[in-house]
Design an enzyme around this catalytic site. Structure first.
Site, PDB file in Angstrom:
ATOM      1  NE  ARG A 186      -2.796   3.145   0.674  1.00 18.39           N
ATOM      2  CZ  ARG A 186      -3.443   3.965   1.502  1.00 18.39           C
ATOM      3  NH1 ARG A 186      -4.100   3.495   2.518  1.00 18.39           N
ATOM      4  NH2 ARG A 186      -3.444   5.265   1.292  1.00 18.39           N
ATOM      5  CB  SER A 245       1.063  -6.348  20.746  1.00 19.49           C
ATOM      6  OG  SER A 245       1.356  -6.097  22.073  1.00 19.49           O
TER       7      SER A 245
END
Lengths: 668, 212, 307
Positions: free
Chosen positions: A71, A144
């Site tokens: 991306r 996380s």
């Protein structure tokens, strides 16, 4: 009811983001549909999404990183092509779009590309190298991961719903204050980075605890592998630096949401404080990224030179030296603020002192190769490419640390070229070296060498073709972040850089092909012994992929390079060590806590961005409830029987025995 | 085979063993406590960023009221007393846990909660009073920093109260189980850390501010 | 200062500098107008330091790169002539050298940094017989306002200064941060609302030099550029006279109008300036300029308020 949200915020009138997001959305929907229809979902949920196994979490981190790198790379392609078309012309991206693109590029590459890549490799490898069964807090580790994914998701949602920040990857006020950026773009940035930042902070805490408190018997500090040392240093930096980011972003958030005056022009706010605080985090962040990469190079260069790492203790010292000094240099990001000669000089000198640590490392790698027997496998190529490239990037970095030179080069494309020089040449090359090096450990088969080497050469050449022109055009005074430009002297260089991007793109494509080809030829690339590179540290003592418990019996470490000594002994005696006495192993149960918590974090983040307050409350409540439910469970662990452990270990031992039988010894 | 049996037979399990470094992974109680300490350190780093912001902005009153005009030291003294006392009762709860005396545990925790809640109420009252008198956080950079620093501590105490209630419910439902005890250890570390931060805050913000 | 003498006289550096200059010149063959083609004392001094630093570093960077590639190639697995030292991992002598090389270079460079930072402090006035011209700079969204307080005129997006005479800039911003940068004269400096920064520059010869904002400031950022005309003293007077004779007066009302966001503003002048206007802007006596205003969209600006 829906805060600031309405149909108007979807950019139906802008074809580019609409097409891009439609493609992405269709791909995601297609994958989801396939997963559900083919009945893979229960497997994915059971074995991956809820997994608290550090290896799987590492793989998912890396996957996230690879997707986000793509991306971010497509953003880079847009930026370079826009500039190539925008000489005395508007190009194809209007300013408000171009400004989102470069902001998203930086944000994604640092927070969702480089960070998850590095943390993913740490997850995969550190517990294995320490010779233990998992990290200190496995469920927290999953939290996380999913919080980081939440941040990445929010950034990508901004592509379709609303807009992203137009303020650069670090939103300097007052431009990022409501007065000058009234849209939701900066809010997307703030919440995406804040949520992912909490995930990273938890990772830091987890790894500091793991490395300091959970090591195999006999693994003293000075027997740890270099990658564990640099991971420890990076984790310490995370613990010390990320709270500053949290606080700084919180202050900007309060400014934007409730009209506080931390960084505003009005009522005594101080924008310089933002710049100081953000770089007090931002410079250590650079080393959070690059130190683990240094560790990877240490492992790779030593393995492929068939030699121990040269000057191990000196490397440890250099790592800790960098770790500490990295907190004393932040002001070099704004010498041009007019701070005065003494301050500038002091920070300039502190900055160049860091180069001592990196210089020592470079020489130690060089002497690791000296007297070695070097195999030029793909990871080694990335490492060599790094050594050459990073030295150049380091040089331009020290140059920028000289305040009078910085007065000429700051904010120019020279600066842009410099930090890409160190981040691509250091962090990304390191991550790719680690990716090809440890891929067989994670999946049980190697990556295709031919395509890997092609990808390396294309990326290396593409990198130089793109960024050498940017150095040059920076010297010609071209500043960064320009949607269009009017100076004829810059134009040829911008064109060359654009052409360089084409080569880099070919490198990216080669890397994708490498993965596809490797998966298709996995039988031929199979790693049956678990030690495909003739490795030296403990991860290679396990099967590939390692069983969930990693080690049938925890190894007893007797020196540096623990696996190498085990292997050497086996080679000398021409037999493996005696089979250990197999015992049942207790492992943490999988838990959906991380995923569900991140789901609520996504809801909350999105609601906060769009001022949908009831939804914020709902998300907060959901997250709290998730933790209470997690805290209420009675059986956090399950037991793997001794017979099962024995079965797995014996299979691997027989493969290793075969390999030992065919081992012909080193060439005399 | 139960988890207990395994614990005895495999000294190098991930959660167990004796000591660390040369002896292998540390026992889980040590690991959890250690990890939580690291978290507290990171929290203190975050507070220090807010402290730094406060120090920078303390003089930027933008024509609005200064700390000397706003702070009511008597109110703050009561807040401080309540919080410090709550740390003491939290310590008593710890003793009750060690002695496995659940009734004393509930009493000590309840007193801790009441003291913590009164601290929060007093702080809220101070905030409401300030906002009503036109000295809200949007008035000046100084007040922004003040409300953020003190409010962040207040949020921590509020979260601590929520945790305290959850803790009591857990002891009630699960008894003095190993994992619950570890969690209680973390809670009391957290509660004491809030005290330490408050002492710094009381000194830097209120005492120095009132004398400014 | 000893260090300064060493830096000035060290022959090796001079050779290195020539090398570095040639390398960079080759890189920039046929191109002019950048920071390596300075047209004033500040830019020239900064370029000297830049090239010196590069030369010093190249002196170890080039050997390092060559040695890296050389070691890697010589010790390749297939080279039967290379000695294999499978256990060799420590040498105190080499450690000493690998720590001292970077330390010595950095020590040397630190001298340059310290001296250079003080010599080229942007706040430091230039050595000159002439009294510096005072120019006040205000960065606006998205144009540059240059006020000549002594001449009581002002200009937008063009800066006329006498060649050969130092210019003292005082800089501030009406809204967001920007950086004032004329590559060929050297010395970039930030502009910030509520603060004043200082900069001293000088153009040696008449000429036209490109200048722009170097710090991203929003949608109109690419157009935040200007030409600095360095002209002879009499031409400067002519410029001032012609500016005085036409255009608007810059008072609070016209400043308010000017402070609104606008893009690609053509150069223009103001015939007079309200006294102390710069001071008022820098100390926020005049409120900070507004950002995007939904009710009055400027050309090319799209203040997306997100619904």
């Amino acid at each position: 009811m829906l805060g600031k949200l309405s149909w108007d915020v979807i950019p139906f009138d802008q074809p580019l983001p609409m097409i891009a997001s439609a493609v992405v959305a269709l791909t995601i929907l297609g994958v989801l549909a396939w997963v559900f229809l083919a009945g893979h979902f229960p497997y994915l949920w059971r074995e991956w999404i809820t997994s608290v196994d550090h290896k799987r979490i590492g793989v998912m981190y890396t996957l996230l990183a690879l997707l986000m790198l793509l991306r971010g790379f497509s953003d880079a392609v847009m930026m370079r092509s826009q500039q190539a078309l925008a000489f005395q012309a508007p190009g194809y991206l209007p300013p408000d779009h171009f400004n989102q693109v470069f902001s998203a590029h930086g944000t994604i590459m640092i927070f969702f590309g480089a960070m998850p890549f590095v943390i993913g490799l740490m997850n995969l490898v550190v517990p294995l190298q320490l010779g233990v069964r998992d990290v200190a807090f496995p469920t927290l580790n999953s939290v996380s991961l999913w919080l980081t994914a939440t941040g990445a998701l929010l950034v990508n949602i901004s592509l379709v719903i609303g807009e992203f920040a137009r303020t650069g990857w670090l939103p300097y006020p007052p431009l990022s204050e409501t007065a000058y950026s009234p849209g939701v773009g900066v809010d997307y940035y703030l919440w995406a980075v804040q949520i992912a930042g909490v995930g990273t902070l938890l990772t830091g805490i987890n790894f500091v605890t793991t490395i300091l408190k959970m090591r195999a018997p006999g693994m003293s500090y000075l027997r740890m592998s270099m990658f564990c040392w640099t991971s420890l240093a990076a984790s310490l930096l995370i613990v010390a630096a990320f709270p500053i980011l949290t606080a700084t972003l919180a202050m900007l958030t309060l400014d934007r949401y409730f009209g506080f005056h931390f960084f505003t022009n009005e009522a005594g706010g101080n924008m310089l404080m933002f710049v100081n605080l953000i770089w007090a985090w931002g410079h250590p962040e650079v080393y959070i990224l690059v130190l683990p990469a240094f560790g990877i190079f240490s492992e790779v260069i030593s393995t492929f030179s068939s030699k121990p790492l040269f000057g191990y203790r000196s490397m440890v010292a250099a790592t800790l030296f960098i770790c500490i000094v990295s907190f004393m240099v932040w002001l070099h990001h704004f010498f041009t603020m007019g701070a005065g000669a003494d301050v500038n000089a002091a920070f300039g000198i502190a900055t160049s002192i860091i180069a001592v640590g990196t210089g020592v490392k470079i020489y130690n790698w060089m002497f690791t190769m000296y007297g070695g027997r070097i195999r030029f496998a793909t990871p080694m190529l990335w490492s060599l490419g790094f050594m050459v490239t990073f030295v150049i990037g380091g040089m331009t970095g020290v140059l920028l640390a000289v305040p009078p030179a910085d007065f000429l080069l700051h904010n120019s494309l020279f600066l842009v070229a410099h930090f890409h020089n160190v981040i691509i040449g250091g962090v990304l090359f390191g991550a790719f070296a680690g990716y090809t090096y440890w891929f067989p450990k994670a999946f049980g088969f190697r990556l295709h060498e031919g395509w890997g080497k092609l990808a390396f050469w294309l990326t290396l050449i593409g990198f130089y073709a793109t960024f050498v022109p940017l150095y040059a055009v920076g010297l010609l005074g071209m500043t960064r972040r320009m949607q269009h430009f009017d100076v004829p002297a810059w134009y040829p260089w911008v064109l060359v850089a654009g052409a360089g991007m084409i080569i880099t793109t070919a490198g990216v494509v080669a890397q994708i092909i490498q993965l596809v080809v490797s998966i298709r030829q996995r039988a031929a690339l199979r790693d049956s012994t678990g030690d495909p590179w003739d490795g030296r540290s403990l991860e290679w003592a396990t099967p590939s992929p390692p069983p969930v418990f990693n080690f049938a019996a925890l190894p007893h470490v007797e020196g540096e390079e623990p696996y190498w000594s085990i292997k050497q002994r086996a080679r000398e005696q021409n037999r493996l060590r005696d089979e250990p006495e197999y015992e049942p192993i207790e492992m943490p149960r999988n838990s959906p806590t991380g995923f569900i918590c991140a789901f609520f974090a996504t809801v909350m983040g999105f609601a906060l961005i769009w001022h949908i307050w009831w939804m914020v409350a709902l998300g907060a409540l959901g997250a709290f409830a998730t933790f209470v439910v997690f805290a209420w469970r009675d059986k956090p662990e399950y037991v793997i029987s001794a017979a099962e452990v024995a079965r797995i270990d014996r299979a691997n031992r027989s493969a290793r025995r075969e390999a030992l039988a065919t081992y012909t010894g080193p060439r005399p | 085979m139960t988890a207990m049996d395994v614990r005895e037979r495999d000294p190098y399990r991930i959660h167990g063993g004796h000591g660390h470094a040369l002896g292998g992974p540390a026992p889980i109680r040590i690991v959890v406590g250690y990890g939580f300490w690291i978290f507290l350190l990171s929290d203190i780093v975050m507070f220090s960023a807010f402290f730094a912001a406060y120090a920078v902005l303390a003089g930027k009153t933008a024509g609005g009221p200064s700390g000397a005009e706003l702070f009511n030291l008597r109110n703050v003294a009561i807040e401080t007393a309540a919080l410090l006392l709550s740390s003491f009762t939290c310590g008593l709860a710890g003793l009750a846990v060690t002695a496995r005396r659940s009734s004393w545990f509930y009493v000590a925790m309840t007193v801790t909660f009441v003291l913590g809640a009164s601290f929060i109420l007093l702080e809220l009252r101070e905030f409401v009073h300030m906002v009503a008198s036109g000295a809200g956080p949007t008035r000046s950079a100084f007040l922004s920093a003040f409300f953020t620093l003190v409010g962040c501590h207040g949020l921590h105490v509020t979260a601590g109260l929520l945790w305290l209630l959850t803790m009591m419910a857990q002891i009630f439902a699960k008894g003095f189980r190993d994992d619950i005890l570890r969690r209680f250890m973390c809670f009391s570390l957290f509660w004491h850390a809030l005290d330490i931060i408050w002492v710094a805050l009381f000194t830097v913000v209120y005492l120095l501010g009132a004398s400014r | 200062m000893l260090l300064r003498a060493i830096v000035r006289n060290c022959a090796a550096i001079r050779v290195g500098r020539i090398g570095a200059t040639m390398l960079l010149a080759a890189l920039l063959a046929g191109c002019q107008g950048g920071v390596l083609d300075p047209q004033g004392p500040v830019g020239a001094a900064q370029r000297t330091i830049l090239l010196n630093s590069v030369a010093i570093m190249l002196a170890i960077v080039i050997p390092t790169i060559l040695a890296t590639l050389g070691f890697a190639w010589w010790f390749r697995e297939t080279n039967t002539r290379a000695r294999y030292l499978p256990e060799w991992a420590y040498s105190g002598r080499i450690e000493l050298v690998v720590w001292s090389i970077p330390i010595l270079v950095i020590l040397f460079l630190s001298g340059i940094i310290w001296i250079g930072s003080h010599d080229l402090d942007p706040m430091k006035p230039l050595d000159s017989q002439q009294k510096p011209l005072e120019v006040q700079v205000v960065s606006l969204d998205w144009k540059w306002l240059f006020i000549y307080p002594e001449q009581n005129v002002a200009s937008i997006n063009q800066l006329v200064v006498p060649a050969g005479r130092p210019v003292h800039f005082s800089l501030t911003s009406a809204s967001v941060m920007n950086a004032f940068f004329v590559p060929q004269l050297g010395g970039m400096i930030y502009t910030m609302n509520g603060m004043t920064t200082q900069l001293h520059l000088q153009a040696d010869q008449p000429g036209e030099f490109y200048g722009r904002s170097a710090h991203f400031s929003g949608d109109g950022f690419p157009g935040m550029q200007f030409v600095l005309h360095a002209v002879a003293a009499d031409a400067f007077d002519a410029f001032v006279n012609s500016a005085r004779s036409r255009g608007q007066a810059l008072d609070k009302a016209s400043y308010h109008e000017l402070a609104r966001q606008s893009i690609d503003v053509p150069p223009s002048t103001y015939r007079s300036v309200e006294p102390d206007l710069f001071h008022e802007i820098a100390t926020q006596g005049v409120p900070p300029a507004p950002g995007p205003q939904a009710d009055r969209p400027e050309p090319g600006v799209s203040p997306k308020t997100g619904g």
